[in-house]
Motif scaffolding. Structure first.
Motif, PDB file in Angstrom:
ATOM      1  N   VAL A  57      -4.322   8.860   5.008  1.00 39.81           N
ATOM      2  CA  VAL A  57      -3.145   8.026   4.724  1.00 39.81           C
ATOM      3  C   VAL A  57      -2.171   8.134   5.887  1.00 39.81           C
ATOM      4  O   VAL A  57      -1.943   9.230   6.413  1.00 39.81           O
ATOM      5  CB  VAL A  57      -2.423   8.482   3.431  1.00 39.81           C
ATOM      6  N   THR A  58      -1.619   7.012   6.294  1.00 35.17           N
ATOM      7  CA  THR A  58      -0.609   7.021   7.349  1.00 35.17           C
ATOM      8  C   THR A  58       0.775   6.938   6.727  1.00 35.17           C
ATOM      9  O   THR A  58       1.082   5.979   6.023  1.00 35.17           O
ATOM     10  CB  THR A  58      -0.803   5.824   8.303  1.00 35.17           C
ATOM     11  N   ARG A  59       1.580   7.954   6.949  1.00 34.12           N
ATOM     12  CA  ARG A  59       2.963   7.938   6.468  1.00 34.12           C
ATOM     13  C   ARG A  59       3.831   7.278   7.542  1.00 34.12           C
ATOM     14  O   ARG A  59       3.325   6.728   8.497  1.00 34.12           O
ATOM     15  CB  ARG A  59       3.433   9.378   6.234  1.00 34.12           C
ATOM     16  N   GLY A  60       5.122   7.380   7.359  1.00 32.83           N
ATOM     17  CA  GLY A  60       6.016   6.965   8.438  1.00 32.83           C
ATOM     18  C   GLY A  60       6.364   5.496   8.428  1.00 32.83           C
ATOM     19  O   GLY A  60       6.515   4.894   9.485  1.00 32.83           O
ATOM     20  N   ALA A  61       6.453   4.860   7.266  1.00 29.73           N
ATOM     21  CA  ALA A  61       6.877   3.460   7.226  1.00 29.73           C
ATOM     22  C   ALA A  61       8.398   3.381   7.347  1.00 29.73           C
ATOM     23  O   ALA A  61       9.104   4.242   6.825  1.00 29.73           O
ATOM     24  CB  ALA A  61       6.430   2.820   5.921  1.00 29.73           C
ATOM     25  N   VAL A  62       8.885   2.368   8.056  1.00 26.96           N
ATOM     26  CA  VAL A  62      10.341   2.176   8.153  1.00 26.96           C
ATOM     27  C   VAL A  62      10.724   0.930   7.361  1.00 26.96           C
ATOM     28  O   VAL A  62       9.893   0.046   7.129  1.00 26.96           O
ATOM     29  CB  VAL A  62      10.803   2.019   9.617  1.00 26.96           C
ATOM     30  N   MET A  63      11.986   0.895   6.962  1.00 33.78           N
ATOM     31  CA  MET A  63      12.455  -0.251   6.176  1.00 33.78           C
ATOM     32  C   MET A  63      12.730  -1.442   7.089  1.00 33.78           C
ATOM     33  O   MET A  63      13.029  -1.276   8.275  1.00 33.78           O
ATOM     34  CB  MET A  63      13.727   0.143   5.425  1.00 33.78           C
ATOM     35  N   ALA A  64      12.621  -2.620   6.524  1.00 32.93           N
ATOM     36  CA  ALA A  64      12.905  -3.839   7.283  1.00 32.93           C
ATOM     37  C   ALA A  64      14.333  -4.302   6.989  1.00 32.93           C
ATOM     38  O   ALA A  64      14.887  -3.994   5.927  1.00 32.93           O
ATOM     39  CB  ALA A  64      11.914  -4.929   6.875  1.00 32.93           C
ATOM     40  N   THR A  77       4.618  -4.007   1.678  1.00 31.18           N
ATOM     41  CA  THR A  77       4.026  -3.242   2.779  1.00 31.18           C
ATOM     42  C   THR A  77       2.827  -2.471   2.251  1.00 31.18           C
ATOM     43  O   THR A  77       2.945  -1.712   1.286  1.00 31.18           O
ATOM     44  CB  THR A  77       5.055  -2.262   3.366  1.00 31.18           C
ATOM     45  N   LEU A  78       1.704  -2.705   2.891  1.00 36.10           N
ATOM     46  CA  LEU A  78       0.482  -2.005   2.494  1.00 36.10           C
ATOM     47  C   LEU A  78       0.447  -0.643   3.186  1.00 36.10           C
ATOM     48  O   LEU A  78       0.648  -0.568   4.402  1.00 36.10           O
ATOM     49  CB  LEU A  78      -0.736  -2.827   2.910  1.00 36.10           C
ATOM     50  N   VAL A  79       0.237   0.392   2.438  1.00 31.11           N
ATOM     51  CA  VAL A  79       0.098   1.726   3.041  1.00 31.11           C
ATOM     52  C   VAL A  79      -1.250   1.776   3.763  1.00 31.11           C
ATOM     53  O   VAL A  79      -2.283   1.431   3.190  1.00 31.11           O
ATOM     54  CB  VAL A  79       0.170   2.824   1.965  1.00 31.11           C
TER      55      VAL A  79
END
Lengths: 307, 240
Positions: A57-64, A77-79
Protein backbone atom coordinates in the motif's frame (compact mmCIF):
# COMPACT_ATOMS: atom_id res chain seq x y z
CA UNK A 1 77.10 -50.09 15.08
CA UNK A 2 73.87 -51.95 14.75
CA UNK A 3 70.40 -52.27 16.16
CA UNK A 4 69.86 -48.60 16.87
CA UNK A 5 66.24 -47.77 17.66
CA UNK A 6 65.60 -45.28 14.87
CA UNK A 7 62.31 -43.83 13.65
CA UNK A 8 62.93 -45.25 10.18
CA UNK A 9 63.59 -48.70 11.51
CA UNK A 10 60.58 -48.71 13.79
CA UNK A 11 58.40 -47.26 11.04
CA UNK A 12 59.32 -50.07 8.72
CA UNK A 13 58.76 -52.55 11.52
CA UNK A 14 55.30 -51.17 12.22
CA UNK A 15 56.06 -49.43 15.52
CA UNK A 16 55.31 -46.06 14.03
CA UNK A 17 52.88 -44.80 11.43
CA UNK A 18 53.69 -42.43 8.60
CA UNK A 19 51.11 -39.82 9.58
CA UNK A 20 48.72 -39.08 12.38
CA UNK A 21 45.83 -36.68 12.12
CA UNK A 22 46.25 -33.38 13.91
CA UNK A 23 43.59 -32.54 16.45
CA UNK A 24 43.42 -29.14 14.77
CA UNK A 25 41.21 -28.94 11.71
CA UNK A 26 42.15 -26.43 9.05
CA UNK A 27 39.09 -24.78 7.62
CA UNK A 28 39.65 -24.02 3.93
CA UNK A 29 38.53 -20.72 2.49
CA UNK A 30 34.88 -20.26 1.72
CA UNK A 31 32.39 -17.43 1.78
CA UNK A 32 30.25 -17.58 4.92
CA UNK A 33 28.35 -14.35 4.18
CA UNK A 34 24.79 -14.42 5.44
CA UNK A 35 22.26 -11.96 4.00
CA UNK A 36 19.20 -13.18 5.89
CA UNK A 37 19.32 -10.14 8.19
CA UNK A 38 19.15 -7.86 5.16
CA UNK A 39 15.74 -9.18 4.15
CA UNK A 40 12.36 -8.74 5.81
CA UNK A 41 10.92 -11.91 7.23
CA UNK A 42 7.33 -12.55 6.18
CA UNK A 43 5.59 -15.29 8.18
CA UNK A 44 4.09 -17.81 5.81
CA UNK A 45 0.33 -17.55 5.89
CA UNK A 46 -2.23 -20.29 5.53
CA UNK A 47 -1.84 -23.95 4.80
CA UNK A 48 -3.43 -24.30 1.38
CA UNK A 49 -0.81 -22.92 -0.96
CA UNK A 50 2.93 -22.80 -1.50
CA UNK A 51 2.54 -19.06 -2.18
CA UNK A 52 2.05 -16.22 0.27
CA UNK A 53 0.76 -13.02 -1.27
CA UNK A 54 1.82 -9.76 0.35
CA UNK A 55 -0.17 -6.59 -0.25
CA UNK A 56 1.67 -3.32 -0.78
CA UNK A 57 0.00 0.00 0.00
CA UNK A 58 1.26 3.47 -0.82
CA UNK A 59 0.55 6.05 1.87
CA UNK A 60 1.21 9.74 1.59
CA UNK A 61 -1.83 11.14 -0.22
CA UNK A 62 -2.25 14.93 -0.09
CA UNK A 63 -5.50 16.84 -0.16
CA UNK A 64 -6.62 18.72 -3.25
CA UNK A 65 -7.66 22.36 -3.30
CA UNK A 66 -11.34 23.04 -3.77
CA UNK A 67 -12.23 24.71 -7.06
CA UNK A 68 -15.22 26.46 -5.57
CA UNK A 69 -16.54 27.36 -2.16
CA UNK A 70 -19.89 25.72 -2.66
CA UNK A 71 -19.74 23.41 -5.64
CA UNK A 72 -17.54 20.98 -7.50
CA UNK A 73 -16.71 18.73 -4.59
CA UNK A 74 -13.81 16.32 -4.97
CA UNK A 75 -13.23 13.28 -7.06
CA UNK A 76 -12.39 10.03 -5.30
CA UNK A 77 -8.78 9.10 -4.72
CA UNK A 78 -7.85 5.48 -5.21
CA UNK A 79 -5.29 4.20 -2.72
CA UNK A 80 -2.38 2.78 -4.71
CA UNK A 81 -1.87 -0.89 -3.94
CA UNK A 82 0.15 -3.73 -5.31
CA UNK A 83 1.30 -7.13 -4.24
CA UNK A 84 4.08 -9.65 -4.53
CA UNK A 85 4.31 -13.38 -4.11
CA UNK A 86 6.57 -15.43 -1.91
CA UNK A 87 6.59 -18.96 -3.25
CA UNK A 88 8.46 -21.55 -1.25
CA UNK A 89 10.43 -24.28 -2.96
CA UNK A 90 12.30 -27.25 -1.59
CA UNK A 91 16.03 -26.92 -1.10
CA UNK A 92 18.13 -29.73 0.28
CA UNK A 93 21.61 -31.09 0.83
CA UNK A 94 22.62 -34.72 1.32
CA UNK A 95 25.76 -36.11 2.93
CA UNK A 96 26.30 -39.83 3.25
CA UNK A 97 29.06 -40.97 5.59
CA UNK A 98 29.87 -44.62 6.11
CA UNK A 99 30.11 -46.40 9.42
CA UNK A 100 33.86 -46.67 9.02
CA UNK A 101 34.11 -42.90 8.60
CA UNK A 102 32.34 -42.53 11.93
CA UNK A 103 34.34 -45.24 13.68
CA UNK A 104 37.68 -43.77 12.62
CA UNK A 105 36.59 -40.42 14.02
CA UNK A 106 38.96 -37.47 14.25
CA UNK A 107 38.40 -33.74 14.19
CA UNK A 108 36.38 -34.09 10.99
CA UNK A 109 33.56 -36.32 12.17
CA UNK A 110 29.85 -36.74 11.65
CA UNK A 111 28.99 -33.91 14.02
CA UNK A 112 31.18 -31.55 12.02
CA UNK A 113 29.33 -32.69 8.93
CA UNK A 114 26.01 -31.90 10.60
CA UNK A 115 27.31 -28.40 11.30
CA UNK A 116 27.95 -27.93 7.58
CA UNK A 117 24.43 -29.12 6.81
CA UNK A 118 22.90 -26.73 9.33
CA UNK A 119 24.91 -23.77 8.08
CA UNK A 120 23.82 -24.49 4.52
CA UNK A 121 20.47 -22.78 5.12
CA UNK A 122 22.14 -19.40 5.71
CA UNK A 123 24.28 -19.76 2.60
CA UNK A 124 21.23 -20.79 0.58
CA UNK A 125 19.35 -17.67 1.70
CA UNK A 126 22.36 -15.57 0.68
CA UNK A 127 22.35 -17.23 -2.72
CA UNK A 128 18.62 -16.67 -3.15
CA UNK A 129 18.86 -13.02 -2.05
CA UNK A 130 21.62 -12.36 -4.59
CA UNK A 131 19.44 -14.07 -7.19
CA UNK A 132 17.08 -11.11 -6.89
CA UNK A 133 19.63 -8.52 -7.98
CA UNK A 134 19.52 -9.35 -11.69
CA UNK A 135 15.93 -8.16 -12.13
CA UNK A 136 16.16 -4.80 -10.38
CA UNK A 137 15.14 -2.08 -12.81
CA UNK A 138 17.42 0.71 -11.57
CA UNK A 139 21.03 0.44 -12.60
CA UNK A 140 24.21 2.44 -12.16
CA UNK A 141 27.77 1.77 -13.25
CA UNK A 142 29.30 1.17 -16.65
CA UNK A 143 29.67 -2.21 -18.28
CA UNK A 144 33.34 -3.09 -18.65
CA UNK A 145 34.51 -0.26 -16.38
CA UNK A 146 35.85 -0.83 -12.87
CA UNK A 147 33.68 0.23 -9.97
CA UNK A 148 34.47 3.68 -8.63
CA UNK A 149 33.39 5.95 -5.81
CA UNK A 150 31.31 7.73 -8.48
CA UNK A 151 29.26 4.57 -9.03
CA UNK A 152 28.84 4.18 -5.29
CA UNK A 153 27.60 7.77 -5.02
CA UNK A 154 25.33 7.36 -8.07
CA UNK A 155 23.65 4.42 -6.34
CA UNK A 156 23.19 6.49 -3.20
CA UNK A 157 21.72 9.37 -5.21
CA UNK A 158 19.34 6.98 -6.99
CA UNK A 159 18.01 5.63 -3.70
CA UNK A 160 17.68 9.12 -2.30
CA UNK A 161 15.68 10.29 -5.32
CA UNK A 162 13.22 7.48 -4.68
CA UNK A 163 12.61 8.62 -1.07
CA UNK A 164 14.57 5.82 0.57
CA UNK A 165 15.76 6.30 4.10
CA UNK A 166 19.52 6.59 4.42
CA UNK A 167 19.71 4.60 7.60
CA UNK A 168 20.30 0.90 7.12
CA UNK A 169 21.30 1.03 3.44
CA UNK A 170 23.53 -1.88 2.40
CA UNK A 171 25.66 -2.56 -0.65
CA UNK A 172 26.29 -6.20 -1.52
CA UNK A 173 29.21 -6.37 -3.90
CA UNK A 174 31.40 -9.00 -5.47
CA UNK A 175 35.01 -9.23 -4.34
CA UNK A 176 36.16 -7.68 -7.63
CA UNK A 177 33.84 -4.73 -7.12
CA UNK A 178 35.10 -4.24 -3.57
CA UNK A 179 38.68 -4.31 -4.83
CA UNK A 180 37.88 -1.76 -7.53
CA UNK A 181 36.06 0.46 -5.05
CA UNK A 182 39.07 0.42 -2.74
CA UNK A 183 41.32 1.23 -5.69
CA UNK A 184 39.10 4.19 -6.50
CA UNK A 185 39.11 5.39 -2.90
CA UNK A 186 42.92 5.38 -2.99
CA UNK A 187 42.81 8.00 -5.74
CA UNK A 188 40.16 10.22 -4.21
CA UNK A 189 41.06 13.79 -3.37
CA UNK A 190 39.20 16.49 -1.48
CA UNK A 191 37.14 15.69 1.57
CA UNK A 192 36.74 12.05 0.59
CA UNK A 193 40.36 11.22 1.36
CA UNK A 194 39.95 12.42 4.95
CA UNK A 195 36.90 10.37 5.78
CA UNK A 196 37.77 7.84 8.44
CA UNK A 197 35.51 5.24 6.87
CA UNK A 198 37.43 5.62 3.60
CA UNK A 199 40.63 4.94 5.53
CA UNK A 200 38.96 1.95 7.17
CA UNK A 201 37.92 0.42 3.87
CA UNK A 202 41.50 0.70 2.61
CA UNK A 203 42.59 -1.91 5.13
CA UNK A 204 41.13 -4.56 2.82
CA UNK A 205 38.91 -6.54 5.12
CA UNK A 206 37.84 -10.05 4.19
CA UNK A 207 34.57 -11.58 3.09
CA UNK A 208 31.21 -10.73 4.61
CA UNK A 209 30.87 -7.31 6.19
CA UNK A 210 33.82 -5.32 4.92
CA UNK A 211 33.07 -1.94 6.41
CA UNK A 212 30.77 1.03 6.48
CA UNK A 213 31.33 3.67 3.82
CA UNK A 214 29.35 6.90 3.61
CA UNK A 215 26.80 5.39 5.95
CA UNK A 216 26.34 2.28 3.81
CA UNK A 217 27.18 -1.19 5.07
CA UNK A 218 29.39 -2.77 2.43
CA UNK A 219 29.09 -6.54 2.24
CA UNK A 220 31.13 -8.79 0.00
CA UNK A 221 29.67 -12.00 -1.36
CA UNK A 222 30.71 -14.47 -4.02
CA UNK A 223 27.02 -15.09 -4.75
CA UNK A 224 26.74 -11.71 -6.51
CA UNK A 225 25.65 -12.68 -10.03
CA UNK A 226 27.44 -12.00 -13.28
CA UNK A 227 25.87 -9.71 -15.86
CA UNK A 228 26.30 -8.83 -19.52
CA UNK A 229 27.43 -12.29 -20.59
CA UNK A 230 29.75 -12.67 -17.60
CA UNK A 231 31.68 -9.50 -18.48
CA UNK A 232 30.37 -7.72 -15.38
CA UNK A 233 29.10 -8.29 -11.88
CA UNK A 234 25.72 -7.00 -10.77
CA UNK A 235 25.99 -5.98 -7.14
CA UNK A 236 23.19 -4.14 -5.43
CA UNK A 237 22.70 -1.25 -3.04
CA UNK A 238 19.41 -1.40 -1.23
CA UNK A 239 17.44 0.12 1.60
CA UNK A 240 15.62 -1.91 4.25
CA UNK A 241 12.46 -3.48 2.88
CA UNK A 242 13.77 -4.09 -0.63
CA UNK A 243 13.73 -7.87 -0.27
CA UNK A 244 11.61 -10.30 1.70
CA UNK A 245 11.91 -13.95 2.56
CA UNK A 246 9.86 -16.63 4.14
CA UNK A 247 10.52 -20.15 5.36
CA UNK A 248 7.89 -22.84 5.57
CA UNK A 249 7.47 -24.21 9.08
CA UNK A 250 8.92 -27.71 9.19
CA UNK A 251 8.99 -28.06 12.97
CA UNK A 252 6.73 -31.05 12.94
CA UNK A 253 7.06 -33.55 10.11
CA UNK A 254 5.19 -36.22 12.06
CA UNK A 255 3.81 -38.60 10.74
CA UNK A 256 5.91 -38.22 7.58
CA UNK A 257 9.14 -38.98 9.38
CA UNK A 258 9.82 -41.00 12.46
CA UNK A 259 10.81 -38.36 15.06
CA UNK A 260 13.75 -40.55 16.03
CA UNK A 261 15.19 -40.06 12.55
CA UNK A 262 15.16 -36.28 12.76
CA UNK A 263 18.69 -35.37 13.80
CA UNK A 264 18.32 -31.57 13.71
CA UNK A 265 14.87 -30.05 14.11
CA UNK A 266 14.09 -26.34 13.87
CA UNK A 267 11.01 -24.55 12.54
CA UNK A 268 13.07 -23.51 9.51
CA UNK A 269 14.90 -26.67 8.57
CA UNK A 270 15.39 -30.25 9.62
CA UNK A 271 18.03 -32.87 9.03
CA UNK A 272 16.67 -36.32 8.44
CA UNK A 273 18.56 -39.58 8.85
CA UNK A 274 18.07 -42.45 6.41
CA UNK A 275 19.90 -45.67 7.15
CA UNK A 276 21.20 -48.06 4.50
CA UNK A 277 22.18 -50.84 6.85
CA UNK A 278 23.18 -53.34 4.20
CA UNK A 279 25.87 -51.00 2.94
CA UNK A 280 26.77 -49.41 6.29
CA UNK A 281 25.86 -45.98 4.97
CA UNK A 282 23.78 -43.27 6.62
CA UNK A 283 22.32 -40.37 4.68
CA UNK A 284 21.83 -37.04 6.40
CA UNK A 285 19.40 -34.93 4.42
CA UNK A 286 18.94 -31.25 5.21
CA UNK A 287 15.57 -29.89 4.08
CA UNK A 288 14.20 -26.37 3.98
CA UNK A 289 11.49 -24.57 2.06
CA UNK A 290 12.56 -20.96 1.54
CA UNK A 291 11.11 -18.32 -0.72
CA UNK A 292 12.48 -14.84 -1.47
CA UNK A 293 11.05 -11.93 -3.42
CA UNK A 294 11.74 -8.39 -4.43
CA UNK A 295 9.29 -6.52 -2.20
CA UNK A 296 9.76 -3.09 -3.76
CA UNK A 297 11.89 -2.39 -6.77
CA UNK A 298 12.55 1.27 -5.98
CA UNK A 299 14.30 0.35 -2.75
CA UNK A 300 17.22 -1.15 -4.64
CA UNK A 301 19.61 -0.29 -7.44
CA UNK A 302 21.96 -2.56 -9.32
CA UNK A 303 25.62 -1.65 -9.51
CA UNK A 304 26.88 -3.21 -12.72
CA UNK A 305 30.61 -2.92 -13.18
CA UNK A 306 33.50 -4.88 -14.66
CA UNK A 307 33.93 -8.42 -13.33
CA UNK B 1 53.21 -71.23 -6.88
CA UNK B 2 54.09 -67.61 -7.45
CA UNK B 3 52.57 -65.61 -10.27
CA UNK B 4 54.60 -63.10 -12.23
CA UNK B 5 52.99 -59.96 -13.56
CA UNK B 6 55.15 -58.81 -16.43
CA UNK B 7 52.96 -57.03 -18.92
CA UNK B 8 51.02 -54.03 -17.63
CA UNK B 9 48.36 -52.80 -19.96
CA UNK B 10 49.40 -49.46 -21.46
CA UNK B 11 47.26 -46.67 -20.06
CA UNK B 12 46.50 -43.73 -22.27
CA UNK B 13 44.08 -40.94 -21.63
CA UNK B 14 41.81 -40.65 -24.61
CA UNK B 15 40.98 -37.13 -25.64
CA UNK B 16 37.30 -37.93 -25.75
CA UNK B 17 37.49 -39.24 -22.17
CA UNK B 18 38.69 -35.92 -20.79
CA UNK B 19 36.12 -34.04 -18.71
CA UNK B 20 34.33 -31.64 -21.01
CA UNK B 21 31.81 -30.43 -18.49
CA UNK B 22 31.99 -27.44 -16.20
CA UNK B 23 32.92 -28.46 -12.66
CA UNK B 24 30.71 -28.59 -9.61
CA UNK B 25 29.29 -25.25 -8.53
CA UNK B 26 28.64 -23.87 -12.01
CA UNK B 27 25.10 -25.11 -12.39
CA UNK B 28 22.51 -22.35 -12.53
CA UNK B 29 19.03 -21.77 -13.86
CA UNK B 30 17.40 -20.86 -17.16
CA UNK B 31 16.72 -17.16 -17.67
CA UNK B 32 15.18 -14.62 -19.99
CA UNK B 33 16.33 -11.07 -20.67
CA UNK B 34 14.13 -8.11 -19.83
CA UNK B 35 14.53 -4.41 -20.48
CA UNK B 36 13.34 -1.50 -18.35
CA UNK B 37 12.69 1.97 -19.80
CA UNK B 38 15.47 3.74 -17.88
CA UNK B 39 18.04 1.00 -18.41
CA UNK B 40 20.37 2.52 -20.98
CA UNK B 41 24.08 3.11 -21.03
CA UNK B 42 26.55 4.62 -23.40
CA UNK B 43 29.33 2.73 -25.12
CA UNK B 44 31.80 4.77 -27.11
CA UNK B 45 32.02 2.12 -29.81
CA UNK B 46 28.37 1.17 -30.14
CA UNK B 47 26.48 4.26 -29.00
CA UNK B 48 23.56 3.95 -26.62
CA UNK B 49 22.87 0.37 -25.64
CA UNK B 50 20.04 -1.10 -23.59
CA UNK B 51 21.07 -2.55 -20.23
CA UNK B 52 19.44 -5.92 -19.83
CA UNK B 53 18.15 -7.45 -16.64
CA UNK B 54 17.48 -11.14 -16.25
CA UNK B 55 14.54 -13.05 -14.88
CA UNK B 56 15.91 -16.32 -13.57
CA UNK B 57 13.89 -19.51 -13.20
CA UNK B 58 15.27 -20.24 -9.78
CA UNK B 59 12.76 -21.99 -7.54
CA UNK B 60 11.80 -19.90 -4.54
CA UNK B 61 12.86 -16.62 -6.13
CA UNK B 62 10.25 -13.99 -7.01
CA UNK B 63 7.42 -16.49 -7.11
CA UNK B 64 9.11 -19.21 -9.18
CA UNK B 65 7.81 -22.55 -7.99
CA UNK B 66 9.35 -25.98 -8.05
CA UNK B 67 8.47 -26.39 -11.73
CA UNK B 68 10.62 -23.40 -12.70
CA UNK B 69 7.91 -21.60 -14.67
CA UNK B 70 8.49 -17.90 -15.17
CA UNK B 71 4.88 -16.67 -15.26
CA UNK B 72 4.94 -14.93 -11.89
CA UNK B 73 8.28 -13.12 -12.17
CA UNK B 74 7.41 -12.08 -15.72
CA UNK B 75 4.09 -10.66 -14.48
CA UNK B 76 5.98 -8.81 -11.73
CA UNK B 77 8.46 -7.49 -14.26
CA UNK B 78 5.72 -6.25 -16.61
CA UNK B 79 4.11 -4.55 -13.64
CA UNK B 80 7.17 -2.35 -13.21
CA UNK B 81 7.54 -1.57 -16.88
CA UNK B 82 9.72 -4.42 -18.05
CA UNK B 83 9.76 -5.58 -21.66
CA UNK B 84 10.55 -9.28 -21.88
CA UNK B 85 12.71 -10.31 -24.81
CA UNK B 86 11.29 -13.58 -26.00
CA UNK B 87 14.13 -15.80 -27.20
CA UNK B 88 11.99 -17.16 -30.03
CA UNK B 89 11.03 -13.76 -31.44
CA UNK B 90 11.87 -13.89 -35.18
CA UNK B 91 12.93 -10.24 -35.07
CA UNK B 92 15.96 -11.35 -33.10
CA UNK B 93 17.39 -12.57 -36.40
CA UNK B 94 20.82 -14.08 -35.83
CA UNK B 95 20.30 -13.77 -32.08
CA UNK B 96 17.21 -15.93 -31.98
CA UNK B 97 17.49 -18.46 -29.12
CA UNK B 98 20.02 -16.26 -27.35
CA UNK B 99 20.21 -18.54 -24.31
CA UNK B 100 22.35 -21.67 -24.36
CA UNK B 101 23.56 -24.19 -21.82
CA UNK B 102 26.72 -26.08 -21.01
CA UNK B 103 26.68 -29.39 -19.19
CA UNK B 104 28.00 -29.21 -15.65
CA UNK B 105 28.95 -31.96 -13.25
CA UNK B 106 25.93 -30.96 -11.17
CA UNK B 107 23.45 -29.80 -13.79
CA UNK B 108 23.46 -27.21 -16.54
CA UNK B 109 25.05 -23.80 -16.82
CA UNK B 110 22.69 -21.49 -18.69
CA UNK B 111 24.31 -18.54 -20.39
CA UNK B 112 24.28 -16.11 -23.28
CA UNK B 113 24.68 -18.14 -26.45
CA UNK B 114 28.16 -16.80 -27.27
CA UNK B 115 29.62 -17.49 -23.83
CA UNK B 116 32.85 -19.50 -23.82
CA UNK B 117 35.07 -20.86 -21.10
CA UNK B 118 38.59 -22.15 -20.74
CA UNK B 119 39.08 -24.89 -18.18
CA UNK B 120 42.64 -24.71 -16.90
CA UNK B 121 44.55 -27.77 -15.75
CA UNK B 122 43.43 -28.31 -12.19
CA UNK B 123 39.85 -27.49 -13.00
CA UNK B 124 39.76 -23.71 -12.64
CA UNK B 125 37.32 -22.13 -15.04
CA UNK B 126 38.07 -18.87 -16.79
CA UNK B 127 35.38 -17.17 -18.89
CA UNK B 128 36.56 -15.93 -22.27
CA UNK B 129 35.69 -12.31 -22.87
CA UNK B 130 32.79 -12.25 -25.34
CA UNK B 131 31.55 -8.83 -24.34
CA UNK B 132 31.86 -7.63 -27.95
CA UNK B 133 29.27 -10.21 -28.98
CA UNK B 134 27.02 -9.13 -26.17
CA UNK B 135 27.33 -5.51 -27.23
CA UNK B 136 26.40 -6.54 -30.76
CA UNK B 137 23.37 -8.38 -29.37
CA UNK B 138 22.26 -5.30 -27.42
CA UNK B 139 22.80 -3.10 -30.46
CA UNK B 140 20.58 -5.45 -32.47
CA UNK B 141 17.86 -5.23 -29.82
CA UNK B 142 18.05 -1.44 -30.07
CA UNK B 143 18.03 -1.36 -33.85
CA UNK B 144 15.25 -3.94 -34.18
CA UNK B 145 13.20 -1.96 -31.63
CA UNK B 146 12.85 -4.92 -29.34
CA UNK B 147 13.50 -2.78 -26.27
CA UNK B 148 11.99 0.39 -24.86
CA UNK B 149 13.13 3.44 -26.83
CA UNK B 150 15.70 5.73 -25.27
CA UNK B 151 13.63 8.72 -24.22
CA UNK B 152 14.94 12.25 -23.90
CA UNK B 153 14.59 12.43 -20.08
CA UNK B 154 16.62 9.23 -19.76
CA UNK B 155 19.24 10.61 -22.15
CA UNK B 156 19.40 13.83 -20.12
CA UNK B 157 19.80 11.79 -16.95
CA UNK B 158 22.72 9.86 -18.47
CA UNK B 159 24.36 13.08 -19.62
CA UNK B 160 23.87 14.69 -16.23
CA UNK B 161 25.71 11.82 -14.54
CA UNK B 162 28.61 12.28 -16.97
CA UNK B 163 28.62 16.05 -16.42
CA UNK B 164 28.93 15.50 -12.69
CA UNK B 165 31.91 13.27 -13.38
CA UNK B 166 33.37 15.93 -15.65
CA UNK B 167 33.02 18.45 -12.85
CA UNK B 168 34.82 16.21 -10.41
CA UNK B 169 37.49 15.41 -12.99
CA UNK B 170 37.94 19.17 -13.49
CA UNK B 171 38.42 19.69 -9.77
CA UNK B 172 40.95 16.87 -9.66
CA UNK B 173 42.79 18.26 -12.70
CA UNK B 174 42.96 21.71 -11.13
CA UNK B 175 44.86 20.26 -8.19
CA UNK B 176 46.81 17.63 -10.11
CA UNK B 177 47.62 18.70 -13.68
CA UNK B 178 48.60 15.15 -14.62
CA UNK B 179 44.90 14.27 -14.36
CA UNK B 180 44.10 16.62 -17.23
CA UNK B 181 43.87 13.66 -19.62
CA UNK B 182 41.04 12.18 -17.54
CA UNK B 183 39.16 15.45 -17.77
CA UNK B 184 39.64 15.63 -21.54
CA UNK B 185 38.55 12.02 -21.97
CA UNK B 186 35.38 12.79 -20.03
CA UNK B 187 34.74 15.84 -22.22
CA UNK B 188 35.15 13.70 -25.32
CA UNK B 189 32.74 11.14 -23.89
CA UNK B 190 30.01 13.73 -23.39
CA UNK B 191 30.55 15.04 -26.92
CA UNK B 192 30.29 11.48 -28.25
CA UNK B 193 27.06 11.00 -26.32
CA UNK B 194 25.58 14.12 -27.91
CA UNK B 195 26.60 12.87 -31.34
CA UNK B 196 25.13 9.42 -30.71
CA UNK B 197 21.91 10.99 -29.46
CA UNK B 198 21.62 13.06 -32.61
CA UNK B 199 22.10 9.94 -34.70
CA UNK B 200 19.60 8.00 -32.63
CA UNK B 201 16.87 10.60 -32.74
CA UNK B 202 17.46 11.48 -36.37
CA UNK B 203 17.21 7.91 -37.56
CA UNK B 204 14.67 6.59 -35.20
CA UNK B 205 12.15 8.97 -33.80
CA UNK B 206 10.28 11.43 -35.98
CA UNK B 207 7.45 10.95 -33.55
CA UNK B 208 8.94 10.67 -30.06
CA UNK B 209 7.23 7.94 -28.12
CA UNK B 210 5.67 8.56 -24.75
CA UNK B 211 6.17 12.32 -24.50
CA UNK B 212 3.30 14.01 -22.69
CA UNK B 213 2.42 17.52 -23.74
CA UNK B 214 0.19 19.70 -21.61
CA UNK B 215 -3.21 20.70 -22.93
CA UNK B 216 -3.13 24.38 -23.91
CA UNK B 217 -6.05 26.32 -22.44
CA UNK B 218 -7.97 28.27 -25.08
CA UNK B 219 -7.03 31.88 -25.61
CA UNK B 220 -9.74 34.50 -24.93
CA UNK B 221 -10.32 35.07 -28.62
CA UNK B 222 -10.70 31.32 -29.10
CA UNK B 223 -13.59 31.00 -26.69
CA UNK B 224 -16.33 29.19 -28.57
CA UNK B 225 -19.51 31.02 -29.40
CA UNK B 226 -22.17 31.00 -26.76
CA UNK B 227 -25.78 31.87 -26.87
CA UNK B 228 -25.76 35.70 -26.68
CA UNK B 229 -29.06 35.87 -24.89
CA UNK B 230 -31.95 38.10 -25.72
CA UNK B 231 -30.32 41.43 -24.70
CA UNK B 232 -27.27 41.03 -26.89
CA UNK B 233 -27.40 42.42 -30.34
CA UNK B 234 -24.38 40.58 -31.75
CA UNK B 235 -22.68 37.27 -30.99
CA UNK B 236 -18.99 37.11 -30.25
CA UNK B 237 -17.06 36.56 -33.42
CA UNK B 238 -14.93 33.47 -33.50
CA UNK B 239 -11.75 33.67 -35.49
CA UNK B 240 -9.70 30.67 -36.45
Amino acid sequence: MANETTYAAILSAGGRVTKVLSALLHQSLYDPTGLRAKMNFVPRAGMSSDTTNVTKVTRGAVMAAASSETSGGFSNTLVTTGNYDLTVARYGLVMKPSDLFNITGGAFDVNYMLGILTESLELTLTDLCCGLFANIAGNVGTSGADMTVDDFCDALYYLNLKNNQRDGVSAVLHAQQVNDLIESIRGEGGPMQWRTDAQGLLTMPGVGFVGQFMGVQVIQSDSVPTANAAADRAGCMFAPGAFSYTLADVASMDPMINPADVVVATPEMFVERVRDGANALTSFIANAYPGVAEAEDLRGVRITTDA
Amino acid sequence: MSIELTQPKPYQVQADQAERRLPKGWANHRFVYVHYPEAWSFDEGSGFLPDLSTIVAKPGVNGVGKDGTLNKPIAGSLDKGGLVINATDPRLGPWKNYVGAYDCVDGKHWCFIKTEFTILPGGRVKPIDRSADFRAFRAHLRDAQLVHPLSEPVYNQLVEIERQRLKRAGNDAARNPHLRAKYEAQEARIAAMAKAWATYTGADSDEPIGILTPTVPPEPDEVPAVDPGPKRRKAIEVSA
